[in-house]
Scaffold this motif. Sequence first.
Motif, PDB file in Angstrom:
ATOM      1  N   ASP A  92      18.686  25.615  30.357  1.00  0.00           N
ATOM      2  CA  ASP A  92      18.634  25.023  31.699  1.00  0.00           C
ATOM      3  C   ASP A  92      19.690  23.942  31.852  1.00  0.00           C
ATOM      4  O   ASP A  92      20.332  23.833  32.896  1.00  0.00           O
ATOM      5  N   THR A  95      23.220  25.700  32.012  1.00  0.00           N
ATOM      6  CA  THR A  95      23.486  26.448  33.245  1.00  0.00           C
ATOM      7  C   THR A  95      23.209  25.635  34.493  1.00  0.00           C
ATOM      8  O   THR A  95      23.338  26.158  35.596  1.00  0.00           O
ATOM      9  N   LYS A  96      22.806  24.395  34.312  1.00  0.00           N
ATOM     10  CA  LYS A  96      22.448  23.510  35.429  1.00  0.00           C
ATOM     11  C   LYS A  96      21.304  24.108  36.250  1.00  0.00           C
ATOM     12  O   LYS A  96      21.273  24.005  37.470  1.00  0.00           O
ATOM     13  N   GLY A  97      20.387  24.801  35.568  1.00  0.00           N
ATOM     14  CA  GLY A  97      19.203  25.364  36.225  1.00  0.00           C
ATOM     15  C   GLY A  97      19.451  26.645  36.995  1.00  0.00           C
ATOM     16  O   GLY A  97      18.557  27.126  37.676  1.00  0.00           O
ATOM     17  N   ASN A  98      20.651  27.223  36.891  1.00  0.00           N
ATOM     18  CA  ASN A  98      20.970  28.461  37.607  1.00  0.00           C
ATOM     19  C   ASN A  98      20.411  29.644  36.814  1.00  0.00           C
ATOM     20  O   ASN A  98      21.004  30.085  35.841  1.00  0.00           O
ATOM     21  N   LYS A  99      19.274  30.166  37.263  1.00  0.00           N
ATOM     22  CA  LYS A  99      18.611  31.272  36.552  1.00  0.00           C
ATOM     23  C   LYS A  99      19.324  32.610  36.761  1.00  0.00           C
ATOM     24  O   LYS A  99      19.051  33.573  36.056  1.00  0.00           O
ATOM     25  N   ASP A 100      20.243  32.683  37.744  1.00  0.00           N
ATOM     26  CA  ASP A 100      20.966  33.930  37.996  1.00  0.00           C
ATOM     27  C   ASP A 100      22.206  34.077  37.120  1.00  0.00           C
ATOM     28  O   ASP A 100      22.856  35.117  37.150  1.00  0.00           O
ATOM     29  N   GLU A 101      22.530  33.054  36.357  1.00  0.00           N
ATOM     30  CA  GLU A 101      23.717  33.130  35.505  1.00  0.00           C
ATOM     31  C   GLU A 101      23.428  34.034  34.313  1.00  0.00           C
ATOM     32  O   GLU A 101      22.336  34.036  33.755  1.00  0.00           O
ATOM     33  N   CYS A 102      24.426  34.811  33.933  1.00  0.00           N
ATOM     34  CA  CYS A 102      24.279  35.730  32.810  1.00  0.00           C
ATOM     35  C   CYS A 102      24.398  34.945  31.504  1.00  0.00           C
ATOM     36  O   CYS A 102      25.305  34.143  31.326  1.00  0.00           O
ATOM     37  N   TYR A 128      15.514  33.574  32.509  1.00  0.00           N
ATOM     38  CA  TYR A 128      16.850  34.170  32.497  1.00  0.00           C
ATOM     39  C   TYR A 128      16.711  35.663  32.231  1.00  0.00           C
ATOM     40  O   TYR A 128      16.446  36.091  31.114  1.00  0.00           O
ATOM     41  N   LYS A 130      19.129  37.959  33.303  1.00  0.00           N
ATOM     42  CA  LYS A 130      20.441  38.589  33.140  1.00  0.00           C
ATOM     43  C   LYS A 130      20.969  38.225  31.761  1.00  0.00           C
ATOM     44  O   LYS A 130      21.510  37.146  31.546  1.00  0.00           O
TER      45      LYS A 130
END
Length: 144
Positions: A92, A95-102, A128, A130
């Motif tokens: 987290d 990715t700064k909390g971006n759950k759509d990042e692969c 996560y 992806k």
Amino acid sequence: MAVRLGSHANGDLAENAEINITPFIDVILVLLIIFMVAAPLSTVDVAVELPTASAPQQARPDKPVFVSVRSDLTVALGEDAVDRAALGGAIDAATKGNKDECVFLRADRGVPYGELMGVMNLLRAAGYLKVGLVGLEDVGGGQP
């Protein structure tokens, strides 16, 4: 062919053109039971050596997030070792909390498949979905 018993004026038995489906249902139920018993027996453990990927290389993101499972079964996020319990929070932060990042998952060749699946389950539990598996590129076009 079935026969209907009843009172008729001339006393003859009339033929009934309806199909008796009870034996058909019995046969279908027996076949269903046979397939239900046989299906789990058909899946056996087969030792396989997975091939290298020969698909064209995809474009990489600017800052990919790599999760690695080392040969000693420790987990690393990028270059830093991470405890398995703290993996979700560390990703987290990366990715700064971006759950759509692969998230790219790579593992040493000697890592058991169950350990790799355990890390994938941790990633899924963290939200996560992806996950990209990293392997060696097959430049020769053949199997090693």
